[in-house]
Design a protein around this motif. Structure first.
Motif: not given
Length: 127
Positions: A39-47, A87-91, A93-105
């Motif tokens: 799950t990728v959660t996007f934080f959109i800054p506002g007022e 979509l670039d941020f989503l990509d 985030a997937i790279v970050k998740a893959e790195g985490w998944g590999k570290r956690k085996k």
């Protein structure tokens, strides 16, 4: 994909792009066997609210649901096309998740279902 919108006067380019992506995601129903849900959660800054971090970070892993949450703090305004930036941020985030998944085996290769989803969202044939 989820979002937390800061409220007040957030940049409507972000929210319009998000609505567009959510509509496209409704068309997808992936039933693949995956090592963990993402799950990728996007934080959109506002007022009213803005994230207290910048960039992309691992939020948490819900063991019971085998679900990883990756959080993305969006800049106040998109630099160009908001949908493409999502979509670039989503990509990323997937790279970050893959790195985490590999570290956690929990993962030995790429998150194919997530990559197919972003390819579909970009309008590319994912076959």
């Amino acid at each position: 994909m989820k979002s937390i919108i800061g409220g007040g006067f957030e940049d409507k380019q972000w929210t319009s792009a998000l609505d567009s992506l959510h509509g496209s995601l409704q068309e997808l129903r992936e039933g693949a066997n995956v090592p963990f849900n993402l799950t990728v959660t996007f934080f959109i800054p506002g007022e009213i609210y803005g994230p207290k971090f910048s960039g992309i970070r691992i939020g948490s892993f819900l063991e019971d649901h085998r679900s990883l949450i990756v959080q993305v703090a969006l800049p106040r305004h998109p630099e160009n096309d908001a949908r493409e930036e999502f979509l670039d941020f989503l990509d990323s985030a997937i790279v970050k998740a893959e790195g985490w998944g590999k570290r956690k085996k929990l993962l030995s290769g790429p998150l194919e279902a997530a990559r197919r989803t972003t390819s579909h969202l970009r309008g590319h044939d994912s076959t």
